[in-house]
Motif scaffolding. Structure first.
Motif, PDB file in Angstrom:
ATOM      1  N   ASP A  10       0.809  -1.218   0.000  1.00 40.60           N
ATOM      2  CA  ASP A  10       0.000   0.000   0.000  1.00 40.60           C
ATOM      3  C   ASP A  10       0.845   1.273   0.000  1.00 40.60           C
ATOM      4  O   ASP A  10       0.445   2.298  -0.520  1.00 40.60           O
ATOM      5  N   ASP A  11       2.006   1.187   0.617  1.00 37.21           N
ATOM      6  CA  ASP A  11       2.863   2.361   0.753  1.00 37.21           C
ATOM      7  C   ASP A  11       4.261   2.012   0.242  1.00 37.21           C
ATOM      8  O   ASP A  11       4.856   1.024   0.676  1.00 37.21           O
ATOM      9  N   LEU A  12       4.797   2.823  -0.672  1.00 42.40           N
ATOM     10  CA  LEU A  12       6.127   2.556  -1.230  1.00 42.40           C
ATOM     11  C   LEU A  12       7.205   2.506  -0.145  1.00 42.40           C
ATOM     12  O   LEU A  12       8.235   1.870  -0.316  1.00 42.40           O
ATOM     13  N   LYS A  13       6.959   3.154   0.973  1.00 41.41           N
ATOM     14  CA  LYS A  13       7.933   3.142   2.068  1.00 41.41           C
ATOM     15  C   LYS A  13       8.100   1.760   2.679  1.00 41.41           C
ATOM     16  O   LYS A  13       9.054   1.507   3.398  1.00 41.41           O
ATOM     17  N   ASP A  14       7.183   0.844   2.364  1.00 41.20           N
ATOM     18  CA  ASP A  14       7.267  -0.520   2.880  1.00 41.20           C
ATOM     19  C   ASP A  14       8.034  -1.460   1.949  1.00 41.20           C
ATOM     20  O   ASP A  14       8.215  -2.624   2.274  1.00 41.20           O
ATOM     21  N   THR A  15       8.486  -0.967   0.800  1.00 40.56           N
ATOM     22  CA  THR A  15       9.214  -1.823  -0.132  1.00 40.56           C
ATOM     23  C   THR A  15      10.681  -1.939   0.271  1.00 40.56           C
ATOM     24  O   THR A  15      11.240  -1.045   0.917  1.00 40.56           O
ATOM     25  N   SER A  16      11.288  -3.023  -0.120  1.00 38.84           N
ATOM     26  CA  SER A  16      12.719  -3.208   0.150  1.00 38.84           C
ATOM     27  C   SER A  16      13.542  -2.144  -0.579  1.00 38.84           C
ATOM     28  O   SER A  16      14.582  -1.706  -0.089  1.00 38.84           O
ATOM     29  N   PHE A  17      13.067  -1.700  -1.735  1.00 36.10           N
ATOM     30  CA  PHE A  17      13.753  -0.665  -2.500  1.00 36.10           C
ATOM     31  C   PHE A  17      13.872   0.609  -1.669  1.00 36.10           C
ATOM     32  O   PHE A  17      14.951   1.166  -1.517  1.00 36.10           O
ATOM     33  N   TYR A  18      12.739   1.052  -1.167  1.00 35.83           N
ATOM     34  CA  TYR A  18      12.701   2.303  -0.399  1.00 35.83           C
ATOM     35  C   TYR A  18      13.555   2.191   0.860  1.00 35.83           C
ATOM     36  O   TYR A  18      14.310   3.099   1.199  1.00 35.83           O
ATOM     37  N   LYS A  19      13.434   1.068   1.553  1.00 37.53           N
ATOM     38  CA  LYS A  19      14.213   0.873   2.778  1.00 37.53           C
ATOM     39  C   LYS A  19      15.710   0.896   2.483  1.00 37.53           C
ATOM     40  O   LYS A  19      16.487   1.481   3.237  1.00 37.53           O
ATOM     41  N   ALA A  20      16.120   0.270   1.390  1.00 39.37           N
ATOM     42  CA  ALA A  20      17.535   0.265   1.024  1.00 39.37           C
ATOM     43  C   ALA A  20      18.008   1.669   0.662  1.00 39.37           C
ATOM     44  O   ALA A  20      19.109   2.079   1.049  1.00 39.37           O
ATOM     45  N   MET A  21      17.187   2.424  -0.070  1.00 41.05           N
ATOM     46  CA  MET A  21      17.553   3.798  -0.412  1.00 41.05           C
ATOM     47  C   MET A  21      17.713   4.645   0.837  1.00 41.05           C
ATOM     48  O   MET A  21      18.612   5.471   0.930  1.00 41.05           O
ATOM     49  N   THR A  22      16.823   4.453   1.792  1.00 39.64           N
ATOM     50  CA  THR A  22      16.863   5.212   3.038  1.00 39.64           C
ATOM     51  C   THR A  22      18.127   4.905   3.832  1.00 39.64           C
ATOM     52  O   THR A  22      18.719   5.788   4.448  1.00 39.64           O
ATOM     53  N   ASP A  23      18.554   3.647   3.815  1.00 44.72           N
ATOM     54  CA  ASP A  23      19.751   3.245   4.561  1.00 44.72           C
ATOM     55  C   ASP A  23      21.048   3.693   3.897  1.00 44.72           C
ATOM     56  O   ASP A  23      22.070   3.855   4.564  1.00 44.72           O
ATOM     57  N   ALA A  24      21.032   3.890   2.594  1.00 44.16           N
ATOM     58  CA  ALA A  24      22.251   4.190   1.845  1.00 44.16           C
ATOM     59  C   ALA A  24      22.661   5.659   1.981  1.00 44.16           C
ATOM     60  O   ALA A  24      21.832   6.528   2.247  1.00 44.16           O
TER      61      ALA A  24
END
Length: 153
Positions: free
Chosen positions: A57-71
């Protein structure tokens, strides 16, 4: 335990793997990364269950978004046709990089110098790099490729 990504890579899967690796290696060398970790979705996500990874439902829950946030930042790797500018996910990744505190670097296996060394544009100066050296280094980047990519948006 998952490895925290140093840099998130944004690229087109159809590009040359050897060019991709060369761009990451050049980027790591320029940024003086002693033990770099690049997040590469083709290897980080379970491809056989990718729908579960991105159908949220929310892009913030995708592994992509989480990885971008951590990088630290996003490394946009352009193939010889600047295809990432035509890809929805790549556009989202670029958008996220430029609207947050993350860095956005660009790499291309093709250089304007015509040699085999990838060209890299960095958002900021590299360690111990004077402004003039940055200008000379980035002059090697195929700016026509970047312009063509932007026109595709």
């Amino acid at each position: 335990c998952p490895t925290r990504p140093t840099w998130y890579t944004s690229h087109w899967w159809g590009a040359s793997v050897l060019d991709f690796i060369a761009c990451c290696e050049r980027h790591a060398k320029l940024r003086l990364l002693s033990d770099p970790s690049y997040w590469i979705c083709a290897y980080a996500n379970r491809q056989h269950s990718l729908d579960e990874e991105i159908n949220v439902d929310d892009l913030k829950d995708t592994s992509f978004y989480k990885a971008m946030t951590d990088a630290v930042g996003v490394l946009l790797i352009l193939d010889r046709e600047a295809t990432p500018f035509q890809r929805m996910w790549c556009a989202f990744e670029i958008y996220k990089a430029i609207t947050t505190e993350q860095k956005l670097d660009l790499a291309s296996a093709r250089s304007s110098a015509g040699d085999d060394e990838p060209a890299v544009i960095t958002e900021d100066l590299l360690p111990n790099e004077p402004q003039r050296a940055k200008m000379v280094r980035e002059k090697r980047f195929p700016h026509d490729l970047l312009l063509e990519g932007i026109r595709q948006l």
